[in-house]
Scaffold this motif. Sequence first.
Motif, mmCIF file in Angstrom:
data_model
loop_
_atom_site.group_PDB
_atom_site.id
_atom_site.type_symbol
_atom_site.label_atom_id
_atom_site.label_comp_id
_atom_site.label_asym_id
_atom_site.label_seq_id
_atom_site.Cartn_x
_atom_site.Cartn_y
_atom_site.Cartn_z
ATOM 1 N N ILE A 1 -11.731 -7.345 -6.757
ATOM 2 C CA ILE A 1 -9.710 -7.846 -6.435
ATOM 3 C C ILE A 1 -10.390 -9.290 -6.307
ATOM 4 C CG2 ILE A 1 -7.917 -7.221 -6.440
ATOM 5 C CD1 ILE A 1 -9.024 -4.672 -6.176
ATOM 6 N N ILE A 2 -9.705 -10.181 -7.093
ATOM 7 C CA ILE A 2 -8.734 -11.389 -5.724
ATOM 8 C C ILE A 2 -8.622 -10.534 -5.157
ATOM 9 C CG2 ILE A 2 -8.308 -13.804 -6.795
ATOM 10 C CD1 ILE A 2 -9.054 -13.387 -9.273
ATOM 11 N N PRO A 3 -8.659 -12.041 -4.348
ATOM 12 C CA PRO A 3 -8.110 -11.723 -2.780
ATOM 13 C C PRO A 3 -6.658 -12.249 -2.607
ATOM 14 C CG PRO A 3 -10.280 -12.085 -2.362
ATOM 15 C CD PRO A 3 -10.584 -11.941 -3.675
ATOM 16 N N ARG A 4 -5.995 -13.055 -3.338
ATOM 17 C CA ARG A 4 -5.272 -13.572 -3.708
ATOM 18 C C ARG A 4 -3.994 -12.418 -4.440
ATOM 19 N NH1 ARG A 4 -2.241 -18.789 -4.105
ATOM 20 N NH2 ARG A 4 -0.163 -18.542 -5.050
ATOM 21 N N ALA A 5 -4.531 -12.252 -5.506
ATOM 22 C CA ALA A 5 -4.384 -11.008 -6.517
ATOM 23 C C ALA A 5 -3.556 -10.017 -4.938
ATOM 24 C CB ALA A 5 -5.122 -11.144 -7.442
ATOM 25 N N TYR A 6 -4.877 -9.220 -4.601
ATOM 26 C CA TYR A 6 -4.186 -8.541 -4.051
ATOM 27 C C TYR A 6 -3.607 -8.541 -3.456
ATOM 28 C CZ TYR A 6 -4.633 -4.590 -0.805
ATOM 29 O OH TYR A 6 -4.434 -3.426 0.415
ATOM 30 N N LEU A 7 -2.816 -9.028 -2.359
ATOM 31 C CA LEU A 7 -2.175 -9.676 -1.916
ATOM 32 C C LEU A 7 -1.156 -9.541 -2.102
ATOM 33 C CD1 LEU A 7 -3.936 -11.950 1.323
ATOM 34 C CD2 LEU A 7 -3.180 -9.792 2.072
ATOM 35 N N ASP A 8 -0.523 -10.700 -3.095
ATOM 36 C CA ASP A 8 0.755 -10.556 -4.501
ATOM 37 C C ASP A 8 1.192 -9.513 -4.188
ATOM 38 O OD1 ASP A 8 2.471 -12.160 -5.367
ATOM 39 O OD2 ASP A 8 1.291 -12.163 -7.231
ATOM 40 N N PHE A 9 0.186 -8.867 -4.904
ATOM 41 C CA PHE A 9 0.587 -7.089 -5.257
ATOM 42 C C PHE A 9 1.101 -6.279 -4.565
ATOM 43 C CE2 PHE A 9 0.015 -3.055 -5.929
ATOM 44 C CZ PHE A 9 0.243 -2.442 -7.347
ATOM 45 N N VAL A 10 0.192 -6.635 -2.988
ATOM 46 C CA VAL A 10 1.079 -5.809 -1.692
ATOM 47 C C VAL A 10 1.710 -6.231 -0.998
ATOM 48 C CG1 VAL A 10 0.321 -5.205 1.112
ATOM 49 C CG2 VAL A 10 -1.068 -4.638 -0.494
ATOM 50 N N LEU A 11 1.989 -7.942 -0.858
ATOM 51 C CA LEU A 11 3.438 -8.009 -0.418
ATOM 52 C C LEU A 11 4.580 -7.777 -1.161
ATOM 53 C CD1 LEU A 11 2.082 -11.303 1.002
ATOM 54 C CD2 LEU A 11 2.619 -9.486 2.621
ATOM 55 N N THR A 12 4.316 -7.674 -2.863
ATOM 56 C CA THR A 12 5.522 -7.277 -4.227
ATOM 57 C C THR A 12 5.986 -5.914 -3.321
ATOM 58 O OG1 THR A 12 4.084 -7.705 -5.747
ATOM 59 C CG2 THR A 12 5.676 -9.629 -4.753
ATOM 60 N N HIS A 13 5.176 -4.961 -3.386
ATOM 61 C CA HIS A 13 5.853 -4.208 -3.659
ATOM 62 C C HIS A 13 5.847 -3.170 -1.765
ATOM 63 C CE1 HIS A 13 4.201 -4.550 -7.423
ATOM 64 N NE2 HIS A 13 4.103 -3.607 -7.878
ATOM 65 N N ILE A 14 5.034 -3.576 -0.977
ATOM 66 C CA ILE A 14 4.845 -3.421 0.747
ATOM 67 C C ILE A 14 6.230 -2.755 0.848
ATOM 68 C CG2 ILE A 14 5.453 -5.070 1.944
ATOM 69 C CD1 ILE A 14 3.026 -3.100 3.206
ATOM 70 N N ALA A 15 7.496 -3.808 0.425
ATOM 71 C CA ALA A 15 9.033 -3.596 1.436
ATOM 72 C C ALA A 15 10.039 -2.120 0.133
ATOM 73 C CB ALA A 15 9.579 -4.419 0.916
ATOM 74 N N GLU A 16 8.578 -1.169 -0.333
ATOM 75 C CA GLU A 16 10.180 -0.526 -1.563
ATOM 76 C C GLU A 16 9.438 0.888 -1.187
ATOM 77 O OE1 GLU A 16 8.942 -2.013 -5.465
ATOM 78 O OE2 GLU A 16 10.608 -2.831 -4.490
ATOM 79 N N HIS A 17 7.706 1.050 -0.779
ATOM 80 C CA HIS A 17 6.837 2.316 -0.520
ATOM 81 C C HIS A 17 7.335 2.393 0.490
ATOM 82 C CE1 HIS A 17 2.950 2.816 -1.698
ATOM 83 N NE2 HIS A 17 2.682 3.232 -0.558
ATOM 84 N N LYS A 18 7.229 4.164 0.801
ATOM 85 C CA LYS A 18 6.929 5.210 1.331
ATOM 86 C C LYS A 18 5.673 4.603 2.676
ATOM 87 C CE LYS A 18 9.467 8.469 -0.618
ATOM 88 N NZ LYS A 18 10.071 9.192 -0.643
ATOM 89 N N ILE A 19 6.156 5.042 4.344
ATOM 90 C CA ILE A 19 5.403 4.503 5.148
ATOM 91 C C ILE A 19 3.634 5.274 5.426
ATOM 92 C CG2 ILE A 19 6.668 5.427 7.208
ATOM 93 C CD1 ILE A 19 4.668 2.534 7.417
ATOM 94 N N ASN A 20 5.192 7.060 5.028
ATOM 95 C CA ASN A 20 3.638 7.840 5.147
ATOM 96 C C ASN A 20 2.369 8.088 3.987
ATOM 97 O OD1 ASN A 20 5.414 8.844 3.108
ATOM 98 N ND2 ASN A 20 5.546 10.759 3.886
ATOM 99 N N ARG A 21 3.052 7.486 3.087
ATOM 100 C CA ARG A 21 1.895 7.030 1.964
ATOM 101 C C ARG A 21 1.070 5.163 1.729
ATOM 102 N NH1 ARG A 21 5.395 8.700 -3.015
ATOM 103 N NH2 ARG A 21 4.193 7.031 -4.089
ATOM 104 N N ILE A 22 0.834 4.438 2.669
ATOM 105 C CA ILE A 22 0.883 3.508 2.588
ATOM 106 C C ILE A 22 -0.725 3.385 2.574
ATOM 107 C CG2 ILE A 22 -0.102 2.776 5.699
ATOM 108 C CD1 ILE A 22 1.958 0.791 3.944
ATOM 109 N N ASP A 23 -1.583 4.239 2.052
ATOM 110 C CA ASP A 23 -2.616 4.646 1.975
ATOM 111 C C ASP A 23 -3.002 3.837 0.510
ATOM 112 O OD1 ASP A 23 -1.163 7.106 1.845
ATOM 113 O OD2 ASP A 23 -3.524 8.087 1.365
#
Length: 81
Positions: free
Chosen positions: A27-49
């Motif tokens: 995975i290109i690191p920047r693409a991964y960070l972009d994906f995570v930062l756009t999805h983490i706000a609505e992601h449940k904390i107990n499923r962060i893995d």
Amino acid sequence: MFVGSDSGGKRAAAMYSLIGACKLNGIIPRAYLDFVLTHIAEHKINRIDELLPWRVTDKLRNRPARRLLMPDATDPDRSCP
């Protein structure tokens, strides 16, 4: 390595580990960070893995348009310096 402080060293180590995990999973690191930062706000904390690099690879493969994965070594169109 000179990072200025102990806390700076810990942050740098975390970022280098993240970048290394992305590269190991193709995975290109920047693409991964972009994906995570756009999805983490609505992601449940107990499923962060579910947002770890090796769990996100398939989701990034299914995203069109931008280049998100590193070129495959067997790819004939791969451009190497």
